[in-house]
Motif scaffolding. Structure first.
Motif, PDB file in Angstrom:
ATOM      1  N   CYS A 237      -7.197  -1.740  -7.590  1.00 51.71           N
ATOM      2  CA  CYS A 237      -8.191  -2.561  -6.888  1.00 51.71           C
ATOM      3  C   CYS A 237      -8.594  -1.856  -5.586  1.00 51.71           C
ATOM      4  CB  CYS A 237      -7.596  -3.932  -6.597  1.00 51.71           C
ATOM      5  SG  CYS A 237      -8.774  -5.092  -5.892  1.00 51.71           S
ATOM      6  N   PRO A 238      -9.275  -0.702  -5.697  1.00 53.02           N
ATOM      7  CA  PRO A 238      -9.585   0.080  -4.500  1.00 53.02           C
ATOM      8  C   PRO A 238     -10.474  -0.635  -3.491  1.00 53.02           C
ATOM      9  CG  PRO A 238     -10.576   1.070  -6.452  1.00 53.02           C
ATOM     10  CD  PRO A 238      -9.728  -0.059  -6.924  1.00 53.02           C
ATOM     11  N   ALA A 239     -11.254  -1.591  -3.941  1.00 50.81           N
ATOM     12  CA  ALA A 239     -12.117  -2.333  -3.009  1.00 50.81           C
ATOM     13  C   ALA A 239     -11.380  -3.510  -2.376  1.00 50.81           C
ATOM     14  CB  ALA A 239     -13.363  -2.828  -3.731  1.00 50.81           C
ATOM     15  N   GLY A 240     -10.128  -3.702  -2.746  1.00 53.79           N
ATOM     16  CA  GLY A 240      -9.358  -4.842  -2.261  1.00 53.79           C
ATOM     17  C   GLY A 240      -8.862  -4.729  -0.839  1.00 53.79           C
ATOM     18  N   GLY A 241      -9.102  -3.620  -0.198  1.00 51.62           N
ATOM     19  CA  GLY A 241      -8.694  -3.448   1.184  1.00 51.62           C
ATOM     20  C   GLY A 241      -7.723  -2.293   1.362  1.00 51.62           C
ATOM     21  N   LEU A 242      -7.543  -1.931   2.606  1.00 48.97           N
ATOM     22  CA  LEU A 242      -6.700  -0.810   2.976  1.00 48.97           C
ATOM     23  C   LEU A 242      -5.674  -1.243   4.005  1.00 48.97           C
ATOM     24  CD1 LEU A 242      -9.515   1.786   3.761  1.00 48.97           C
ATOM     25  CD2 LEU A 242      -8.188   1.659   1.661  1.00 48.97           C
ATOM     26  N   ILE A 243      -4.565  -0.573   4.007  1.00 54.81           N
ATOM     27  CA  ILE A 243      -3.631  -0.639   5.122  1.00 54.81           C
ATOM     28  C   ILE A 243      -3.811   0.688   5.846  1.00 54.81           C
ATOM     29  CG2 ILE A 243      -1.219  -0.719   5.827  1.00 54.81           C
ATOM     30  CD1 ILE A 243      -0.687  -2.285   3.222  1.00 54.81           C
ATOM     31  N   VAL A 244      -4.272   0.646   7.074  1.00 52.12           N
ATOM     32  CA  VAL A 244      -4.527   1.857   7.847  1.00 52.12           C
ATOM     33  C   VAL A 244      -3.464   1.983   8.929  1.00 52.12           C
ATOM     34  CG1 VAL A 244      -6.184   3.107   9.271  1.00 52.12           C
ATOM     35  CG2 VAL A 244      -7.002   1.684   7.387  1.00 52.12           C
ATOM     36  N   LEU A 245      -2.845   3.153   8.959  1.00 51.89           N
ATOM     37  CA  LEU A 245      -1.763   3.424   9.894  1.00 51.89           C
ATOM     38  C   LEU A 245      -2.053   4.686  10.697  1.00 51.89           C
ATOM     39  CD1 LEU A 245       1.107   3.181   7.265  1.00 51.89           C
ATOM     40  CD2 LEU A 245       0.503   1.410   8.907  1.00 51.89           C
ATOM     41  N   PRO A 246      -1.538   4.756  11.917  1.00 47.48           N
ATOM     42  CA  PRO A 246      -1.580   6.040  12.617  1.00 47.48           C
ATOM     43  C   PRO A 246      -0.768   7.065  11.817  1.00 47.48           C
ATOM     44  CG  PRO A 246      -0.981   4.268  14.135  1.00 47.48           C
ATOM     45  CD  PRO A 246      -0.954   3.695  12.742  1.00 47.48           C
ATOM     46  N   ALA A 247      -1.196   8.298  11.807  1.00 48.46           N
ATOM     47  CA  ALA A 247      -0.506   9.340  11.046  1.00 48.46           C
ATOM     48  C   ALA A 247       0.947   9.475  11.478  1.00 48.46           C
ATOM     49  CB  ALA A 247      -1.239  10.670  11.194  1.00 48.46           C
ATOM     50  N   THR A 248       1.235   9.245  12.744  1.00 47.65           N
ATOM     51  CA  THR A 248       2.619   9.340  13.222  1.00 47.65           C
ATOM     52  C   THR A 248       3.487   8.247  12.601  1.00 47.65           C
ATOM     53  OG1 THR A 248       2.001   8.074  15.187  1.00 47.65           O
ATOM     54  CG2 THR A 248       2.046  10.478  15.399  1.00 47.65           C
ATOM     55  N   THR A 249       2.942   7.062  12.447  1.00 43.53           N
ATOM     56  CA  THR A 249       3.684   5.964  11.818  1.00 43.53           C
ATOM     57  C   THR A 249       3.947   6.275  10.356  1.00 43.53           C
ATOM     58  OG1 THR A 249       2.710   4.390  13.352  1.00 43.53           O
ATOM     59  CG2 THR A 249       3.645   3.478  11.325  1.00 43.53           C
ATOM     60  N   TRP A 250       2.956   6.826   9.664  1.00 39.68           N
ATOM     61  CA  TRP A 250       3.106   7.225   8.270  1.00 39.68           C
ATOM     62  C   TRP A 250       4.226   8.263   8.134  1.00 39.68           C
ATOM     63  CZ3 TRP A 250       2.089   5.710   3.576  1.00 39.68           C
ATOM     64  CH2 TRP A 250       2.097   6.605   2.519  1.00 39.68           C
ATOM     65  N   ALA A 251       4.228   9.256   9.013  1.00 42.04           N
ATOM     66  CA  ALA A 251       5.263  10.294   8.972  1.00 42.04           C
ATOM     67  C   ALA A 251       6.643   9.699   9.217  1.00 42.04           C
ATOM     68  CB  ALA A 251       4.949  11.383  10.000  1.00 42.04           C
ATOM     69  N   GLU A 252       6.750   8.772  10.147  1.00 42.25           N
ATOM     70  CA  GLU A 252       8.030   8.118  10.428  1.00 42.25           C
ATOM     71  C   GLU A 252       8.514   7.320   9.214  1.00 42.25           C
ATOM     72  OE1 GLU A 252       7.279   5.831  13.925  1.00 42.25           O
ATOM     73  OE2 GLU A 252       7.137   7.608  15.200  1.00 42.25           O
ATOM     74  N   ALA A 253       7.597   6.635   8.556  1.00 41.44           N
ATOM     75  CA  ALA A 253       7.957   5.843   7.375  1.00 41.44           C
ATOM     76  C   ALA A 253       8.445   6.747   6.249  1.00 41.44           C
ATOM     77  CB  ALA A 253       6.760   5.006   6.910  1.00 41.44           C
ATOM     78  N   LEU A 254       7.747   7.849   6.000  1.00 46.22           N
ATOM     79  CA  LEU A 254       8.185   8.776   4.960  1.00 46.22           C
ATOM     80  C   LEU A 254       9.550   9.374   5.292  1.00 46.22           C
ATOM     81  CD1 LEU A 254       4.941  10.737   4.038  1.00 46.22           C
ATOM     82  CD2 LEU A 254       6.030   8.850   2.806  1.00 46.22           C
ATOM     83  N   SER A 255       9.755   9.712   6.544  1.00 49.08           N
ATOM     84  CA  SER A 255      11.035  10.257   6.967  1.00 49.08           C
ATOM     85  C   SER A 255      12.157   9.255   6.739  1.00 49.08           C
ATOM     86  CB  SER A 255      10.968  10.667   8.425  1.00 49.08           C
ATOM     87  OG  SER A 255      12.205  11.168   8.864  1.00 49.08           O
ATOM     88  N   ALA A 256      11.903   8.003   7.088  1.00 47.36           N
ATOM     89  CA  ALA A 256      12.912   6.958   6.903  1.00 47.36           C
ATOM     90  C   ALA A 256      13.224   6.750   5.417  1.00 47.36           C
ATOM     91  CB  ALA A 256      12.429   5.653   7.527  1.00 47.36           C
ATOM     92  N   LEU A 257      12.218   6.823   4.567  1.00 46.86           N
ATOM     93  CA  LEU A 257      12.440   6.665   3.128  1.00 46.86           C
ATOM     94  C   LEU A 257      13.250   7.824   2.556  1.00 46.86           C
ATOM     95  CD1 LEU A 257       8.953   5.329   2.013  1.00 46.86           C
ATOM     96  CD2 LEU A 257      11.120   4.071   2.030  1.00 46.86           C
ATOM     97  N   GLN A 258      13.001   9.012   3.045  1.00 45.85           N
ATOM     98  CA  GLN A 258      13.693  10.193   2.535  1.00 45.85           C
ATOM     99  C   GLN A 258      15.163  10.194   2.913  1.00 45.85           C
ATOM    100  OE1 GLN A 258      11.275  13.368   4.057  1.00 45.85           O
ATOM    101  NE2 GLN A 258       9.771  13.178   2.423  1.00 45.85           N
TER     102      GLN A 258
END
Length: 62
Positions: free
Chosen positions: A39-60
């Protein structure tokens, strides 16, 4: 918010290929957007790139 209509979104390599739960991400300078590929038109979650990097790091490290 930035216009995301021209951004190329990539499906997560962890998403299933049989119609299951699919996530796509798109990148703009300093920002990352996440959306549901079914559902690509259903909306986005937009994050600062730094927050995205922190989230990926935490998941890893989990």
């Amino acid at each position: 918010m930035s216009d995301w209509s021209t951004v190329l979104f990539r499906k997560s390599s962890r998403s299933s290929t049989n119609g299951g739960q699919c996530v796509e991400v798109g990148f703009r300078p300093g920002l990352v957007a996440v959306r549901d590929s079914k559902c690509p038109a259903g909306g986005l979650i937009v994050l600062p790139a730094t927050t995205w990097a922190e989230a990926l790091s935490a998941l890893q490290t989990s």
